[in-house]
Design a protein around this motif. Structure first.
Motif, PDB file in Angstrom:
ATOM      1  N   UNK A 293      14.798  11.065  42.302  1.00 20.91           N
ATOM      2  CA  UNK A 293      13.679  11.937  42.649  1.00 20.91           C
ATOM      3  C   UNK A 293      13.994  13.411  42.410  1.00 20.91           C
ATOM      4  N   UNK A 294      15.276  13.791  42.567  1.00 13.04           N
ATOM      5  CA  UNK A 294      15.617  15.195  42.339  1.00 13.04           C
ATOM      6  C   UNK A 294      15.369  15.603  40.898  1.00 13.04           C
ATOM      7  N   UNK A 295      15.454  14.650  39.949  1.00 12.57           N
ATOM      8  CA  UNK A 295      15.197  14.962  38.549  1.00 12.57           C
ATOM      9  C   UNK A 295      13.712  14.861  38.212  1.00 12.57           C
ATOM     10  N   UNK A 296      13.052  13.846  38.749  1.00 12.49           N
ATOM     11  CA  UNK A 296      11.620  13.693  38.505  1.00 12.49           C
ATOM     12  C   UNK A 296      10.857  14.928  38.991  1.00 12.49           C
TER      13      UNK A 296
ATOM     14  N   UNK B 245      16.043  23.432  30.350  1.00  8.21           N
ATOM     15  CA  UNK B 245      15.825  22.011  30.025  1.00  8.21           C
ATOM     16  C   UNK B 245      17.149  21.361  29.610  1.00  8.21           C
ATOM     17  N   UNK B 246      17.940  22.107  28.860  1.00  6.32           N
ATOM     18  CA  UNK B 246      19.241  21.584  28.452  1.00  6.32           C
ATOM     19  C   UNK B 246      20.151  21.339  29.642  1.00  6.32           C
ATOM     20  N   UNK B 247      20.096  22.239  30.625  1.00  9.11           N
ATOM     21  CA  UNK B 247      20.903  22.062  31.832  1.00  9.11           C
ATOM     22  C   UNK B 247      20.464  20.818  32.595  1.00  9.11           C
ATOM     23  N   UNK B 248      19.158  20.602  32.671  1.00 12.29           N
ATOM     24  CA  UNK B 248      18.637  19.438  33.387  1.00 12.29           C
ATOM     25  C   UNK B 248      19.026  18.147  32.678  1.00 12.29           C
ATOM     26  N   UNK B 249      18.917  18.150  31.355  1.00  7.69           N
ATOM     27  CA  UNK B 249      19.306  16.963  30.573  1.00  7.69           C
ATOM     28  C   UNK B 249      20.787  16.632  30.822  1.00  7.69           C
ATOM     29  N   UNK B 250      21.608  17.654  30.814  1.00 11.98           N
ATOM     30  CA  UNK B 250      23.045  17.472  31.035  1.00 11.98           C
ATOM     31  C   UNK B 250      23.309  16.860  32.412  1.00 11.98           C
ATOM     32  N   UNK B 251      22.570  17.324  33.414  1.00 12.62           N
ATOM     33  CA  UNK B 251      22.763  16.797  34.774  1.00 12.62           C
ATOM     34  C   UNK B 251      22.373  15.324  34.860  1.00 12.62           C
ATOM     35  N   UNK B 252      21.275  14.966  34.206  1.00 17.30           N
ATOM     36  CA  UNK B 252      20.851  13.561  34.217  1.00 17.30           C
ATOM     37  C   UNK B 252      21.918  12.682  33.566  1.00 17.30           C
ATOM     38  N   UNK B 253      22.446  13.145  32.430  1.00 12.62           N
ATOM     39  CA  UNK B 253      23.443  12.365  31.704  1.00 12.62           C
ATOM     40  C   UNK B 253      24.725  12.186  32.533  1.00 12.62           C
ATOM     41  N   UNK B 254      25.091  13.229  33.275  1.00  9.39           N
ATOM     42  CA  UNK B 254      26.351  13.188  34.013  1.00  9.39           C
ATOM     43  C   UNK B 254      26.230  12.501  35.370  1.00  9.39           C
ATOM     44  N   UNK B 255      25.008  12.397  35.900  1.00  9.58           N
ATOM     45  CA  UNK B 255      24.837  11.875  37.256  1.00  9.58           C
ATOM     46  C   UNK B 255      25.173  10.383  37.286  1.00  9.58           C
ATOM     47  N   UNK B 256      26.004   9.963  38.225  1.00  9.18           N
ATOM     48  CA  UNK B 256      26.474   8.567  38.247  1.00  9.18           C
ATOM     49  C   UNK B 256      26.197   7.866  39.576  1.00  9.18           C
TER      50      UNK B 256
ATOM     51  N   UNK C  45      20.786   4.318  41.808  1.00 11.58           N
ATOM     52  CA  UNK C  45      20.880   2.979  42.397  1.00 11.58           C
ATOM     53  C   UNK C  45      20.954   1.891  41.327  1.00 11.58           C
ATOM     54  N   UNK C  46      20.344   2.147  40.154  1.00  9.61           N
ATOM     55  CA  UNK C  46      20.450   1.212  39.018  1.00  9.61           C
ATOM     56  C   UNK C  46      20.547   2.015  37.722  1.00  9.61           C
ATOM     57  N   UNK C  47      21.216   1.483  36.695  1.00  8.15           N
ATOM     58  CA  UNK C  47      21.311   2.193  35.399  1.00  8.15           C
ATOM     59  C   UNK C  47      19.947   2.426  34.771  1.00  8.15           C
ATOM     60  N   UNK C  48      18.995   1.573  35.082  1.00  9.46           N
ATOM     61  CA  UNK C  48      17.666   1.677  34.491  1.00  9.46           C
ATOM     62  C   UNK C  48      16.984   2.997  34.863  1.00  9.46           C
ATOM     63  N   UNK C  49      17.310   3.535  36.036  1.00  7.90           N
ATOM     64  CA  UNK C  49      16.691   4.791  36.473  1.00  7.90           C
ATOM     65  C   UNK C  49      17.084   5.926  35.533  1.00  7.90           C
ATOM     66  N   UNK C  50      18.366   5.993  35.186  1.00 12.12           N
ATOM     67  CA  UNK C  50      18.811   7.027  34.241  1.00 12.12           C
ATOM     68  C   UNK C  50      18.110   6.883  32.905  1.00 12.12           C
ATOM     69  N   UNK C  51      18.007   5.651  32.402  1.00 13.37           N
ATOM     70  CA  UNK C  51      17.359   5.427  31.108  1.00 13.37           C
ATOM     71  C   UNK C  51      15.900   5.872  31.124  1.00 13.37           C
ATOM     72  N   UNK C  52      15.200   5.572  32.208  1.00 16.41           N
ATOM     73  CA  UNK C  52      13.798   5.964  32.310  1.00 16.41           C
ATOM     74  C   UNK C  52      13.646   7.478  32.411  1.00 16.41           C
ATOM     75  N   UNK C  53      14.557   8.134  33.117  1.00 14.12           N
ATOM     76  CA  UNK C  53      14.513   9.594  33.225  1.00 14.12           C
ATOM     77  C   UNK C  53      14.741  10.247  31.861  1.00 14.12           C
ATOM     78  N   UNK C  54      15.703   9.730  31.114  1.00 19.51           N
ATOM     79  CA  UNK C  54      15.976  10.285  29.785  1.00 19.51           C
ATOM     80  C   UNK C  54      14.799  10.048  28.841  1.00 19.51           C
ATOM     81  N   UNK C  55      14.163   8.898  28.985  1.00 18.96           N
ATOM     82  CA  UNK C  55      12.983   8.608  28.176  1.00 18.96           C
ATOM     83  C   UNK C  55      11.843   9.563  28.535  1.00 18.96           C
ATOM     84  N   UNK C  56      11.643   9.776  29.844  1.00 25.46           N
ATOM     85  CA  UNK C  56      10.598  10.714  30.271  1.00 25.46           C
ATOM     86  C   UNK C  56      10.908  12.119  29.771  1.00 25.46           C
ATOM     87  N   UNK C  57      12.169  12.512  29.832  1.00 25.65           N
ATOM     88  CA  UNK C  57      12.582  13.823  29.345  1.00 25.65           C
ATOM     89  C   UNK C  57      12.199  13.994  27.880  1.00 25.65           C
ATOM     90  N   UNK C  58      12.532  13.014  27.068  1.00 29.40           N
ATOM     91  CA  UNK C  58      12.259  13.099  25.625  1.00 29.40           C
ATOM     92  C   UNK C  58      10.760  13.132  25.328  1.00 29.40           C
TER      93      UNK C  58
END
Length: 313
Positions: A235-238, A262-273, A276-289
């Motif tokens: 939610x912090x990224x959304x 935007x670049x800083x936000x993308x970097x944070x999403x990529x680094x955040x580990x 709760x599931x890997x799918x959340x990161x993938x969906x966030x990166x897709x929404x970003x793009x």
């Protein structure tokens, strides 16, 4: 009757273990020209019985218990704003604790600098028992740590701090002018995680910023806080997309700085580990793009250049 100089809003929900200590830390302030507005959002623990013991204290101007839970801390903030009579407002979160001189020092700085819309201090992190945590969330440089305070022009604070992260990480550490609430964008009430970040940006549109380099607030970390769950769900990224875009538009930031953010936000999403599931990161990166339609590598280069140029935190 002369209104108090400060309105202290205590929005509570299920923080019974901390309420007595919290309220005592307010009524024992060295500065005493304030009212307290107690708000309970339909707590299910022992909060009401504790608040009832304080209800007749002379500093309490309002005590309101919701019949149904509002579902939003920020709706409780708004209710407190509508009741506040003070020139300054302090949102004293119900699980935190204040140093006895918090109001005395922050009021003094806002009195000195009428063009500042808010003043905030450093914070100790404490656990559920009140023990001080070794972590330090105040990103002060060595030179800053030797000063009493800084008075910072609002756009400078935005471009060096608030655009990149929520530098004002705890509402309990902030005193702000009630006049700055006029005509603000109320979108913050629709957010669940980043509403405070959005809110501070709106207040800062109305004036400059004072940072007090002294830890006058105790920010409690415990296992019933909602933040970890919200972070795990991304939610912090959304909501971060919304806040960064709003700040960029409100302060008319250049295209380069917007791309860097935007670049800083993308970097944070990529680094955040801690999703709760890997799918959340993938969906966030897709929404970003889909949202920005710019190659992330370009945005990250903009961020690196901006960081070198501005030396922002």
């Amino acid at each position: 009757m002369t209104p108090p100089l400060v309105s202290v809003i205590i929005p509570n929900y299920n923080h019974a273990p901390y309420l007595d200590e919290r309220i005592r830390s307010i009524v024992k302030q060295s500065f005493q020209d304030f009212e307290i507005i107690l708000l309970d959002d339909c707590s299910t623990d022992q909060s009401i019985s504790i608040l009832n013991k304080w209800a007749k204290h002379p500093k309490i101007s309002h005590f309101i218990v919701n019949k149904q839970n509002s579902g939003s801390t920020f709706l409780q903030w708004e209710k407190g704003f509508s009741l506040a009579k003070g020139k300054y407002i302090w949102i004293a979160e119900s699980d935190d604790v204040a140093h006895p001189d918090f109001l005395n020092i922050t009021v003094n700085y806002l009195n000195q600098f009428p063009d500042a819309s808010l003043c905030f201090t450093g914070s100790f992190l404490i656990d559920a028992s009140g023990n001080i945590d070794s972590r330090n969330w105040d990103r002060w440089t060595k030179s800053e740590a030797t000063k009493n305070f800084s008075y910072i022009e609002n756009k400078h604070f935005i471009t060096h701090q608030l655009l990149w992260f929520n530098a004002i990480y705890n509402a309990s550490a902030v005193l702000f002018r009630r006049s700055a609430l006029s005509e603000i964008d109320n979108t913050y009430k629709q957010l669940h995680y980043c509403g405070d970040w959005y809110f501070w940006s709106e207040l800062i549109r109305k004036g400059h910023v004072i940072i007090v380099y002294n830890k006058l607030n105790y920010f409690r970390q415990h296992n019933i806080k909602v933040s970890p769950k919200a972070e795990a769900n991304g939610l912090q990224f959304k909501e971060g997309f919304i806040v960064i875009e709003h700040i960029s538009k409100s302060f008319h930031l250049s295209a380069f700085i917007q791309n860097a953010a935007k670049g800083a936000l993308y970097r944070k999403i990529k680094k955040y580990n801690k999703f709760s599931t890997p799918d959340i990161k993938n969906k966030l990166l897709e929404e970003f793009n889909q949202r920005y339609k710019t190659r992330p590598i370009f945005l990250r280069i903009c961020y690196r250049i901006q960081k070198l140029i501005s030396k922002h935190k």
